[in-house]
Design an enzyme around this catalytic site. Sequence first.
Site, PDB file in Angstrom:
ATOM      1  N   MET A  54       5.904  19.020  -0.249  1.00 23.27           N
ATOM      2  CA  MET A  54       7.019  19.845   0.081  1.00 23.27           C
ATOM      3  C   MET A  54       6.199  21.549   0.277  1.00 23.27           C
ATOM      4  SD  MET A  54      10.586  18.770  -2.823  1.00 23.27           S
ATOM      5  CE  MET A  54       9.648  19.586  -4.132  1.00 23.27           C
ATOM      6  N   HIS A  65      -3.134  18.636  -2.550  1.00 21.62           N
ATOM      7  CA  HIS A  65      -2.298  17.696  -1.655  1.00 21.62           C
ATOM      8  C   HIS A  65      -3.791  17.621  -0.048  1.00 21.62           C
ATOM      9  CE1 HIS A  65       1.512  20.126  -3.023  1.00 21.62           C
ATOM     10  NE2 HIS A  65       1.740  18.908  -2.429  1.00 21.62           N
ATOM     11  N   LYS A  77      -0.060  11.598  -8.821  1.00 23.39           N
ATOM     12  CA  LYS A  77       0.215  12.259 -10.134  1.00 23.39           C
ATOM     13  C   LYS A  77       1.477  12.565 -10.440  1.00 23.39           C
ATOM     14  CE  LYS A  77       0.911  16.295 -11.221  1.00 23.39           C
ATOM     15  NZ  LYS A  77       1.777  17.908 -11.065  1.00 23.39           N
TER      16      LYS A  77
HETATM   17  O1  PAF Z   1       6.303  14.712  -3.802  1.00 21.23           O
HETATM   18  C1  PAF Z   1       6.605  15.529  -3.256  1.00 21.23           C
HETATM   19  O2  PAF Z   1       6.047  16.952  -3.158  1.00 21.23           O
HETATM   20  C2  PAF Z   1       8.305  15.231  -2.981  1.00 21.23           C
HETATM   21  O3  PAF Z   1       8.939  14.668  -3.785  1.00 21.23           O
HETATM   22  C3  PAF Z   1       8.558  14.565  -1.286  1.00 21.23           C
HETATM   23  C4  PAF Z   1       7.331  12.957  -1.628  1.00 21.23           C
HETATM   24  C5  PAF Z   1       7.230  15.356  -0.948  1.00 21.23           C
HETATM   25  C6  PAF Z   1       9.857  15.069  -1.544  1.00 21.23           C
HETATM   26  O4  PAF Z   1      10.291  15.722  -1.246  1.00 21.23           O
END
Ligand code: PAF
Length: 276
Positions: free
Chosen positions: A26, A33, A145
């Site tokens: 997101m 990430h 996480k």
């Molecule tokens: O973990 C996330 O950032 C969200 O839940 C995802 C997997 C991108 C779905 O919107």
Amino acid sequence: MEVIASIGALRERLGAERQVVFVPTMGNLHPGHLELMRIARARGGCAVASVFVNRLQFAPHEDFDRYPRTFDTDCKALAACGIDVVFAPNEAEIYPEPQTYHVEPPPLGSQLEGEFRPGFFRGVATVVLKLFNIVGPRVAVFGKKDYQQLMIVRGMVRQLGLAIEIVAGETARAEDGLALSSRNAYLSAAERAEAPRLQRTLQGLRLRLVAGGRNFGELEAECARTLAGNGWSVDYVAVRKQSDLQPPGPADRNLVILAAARLGATRLIDNLEVSI
Ligand code: PAF
């Protein structure tokens, strides 16, 4: 790195790729990430990340509107990680009409996170399936996480017969142990100083389990009291089996401690695997 906003253009770009490796996000990317991106990169093939803040997984009172959006910085970081394609659709692209078909998660989707965030896993599972159908990956990477999310996505892939390998990335942490999360940005300086107590409390519980503690309910309650005594508002501290996130029996050895608690207005989650 190509940035693509439309489903049609993405399909055209990825059509000839033999192996797409996918990391859904997101946005508001942090080093956690980026570690998932490196895992994706290391698998070879075409590495695709998505950046889409999914309204469907936010409850009306949650932080959809104030969720941090940092697209330009995110793109620089993704390019530096060697991501080949960023899929960054707007809402109309993903939800051109009201989404009336959903993926209904199993009872696990209403427990732990699901108890406190009704509809959350339904929103996650629905958008993840949709993104899988759009991107067509062979491999997808999710962070530990969000342990319960990972479990629910794995179950969906297995039960719906998707030919996608789900790879788990370890949780990235600040030096003081705080799990990296986009929501850490909401913490005041005082809250940020207090926040590592969540992981420390789980570490303390791990020691009690390793030492033979089996009264899970009492151990969980003790942790919740410690946190509450330090200004946290605790949603849950739970010892569960790694295999299905259900409560363990005395003979179960592969456990995970999961917790969610609020510091002021910011809700943090964390977990810790324990093998005894
Ligand atoms: O973990 C996330 O950032 C969200 O839940 C995802 C997997 C991108 C779905 O919107």
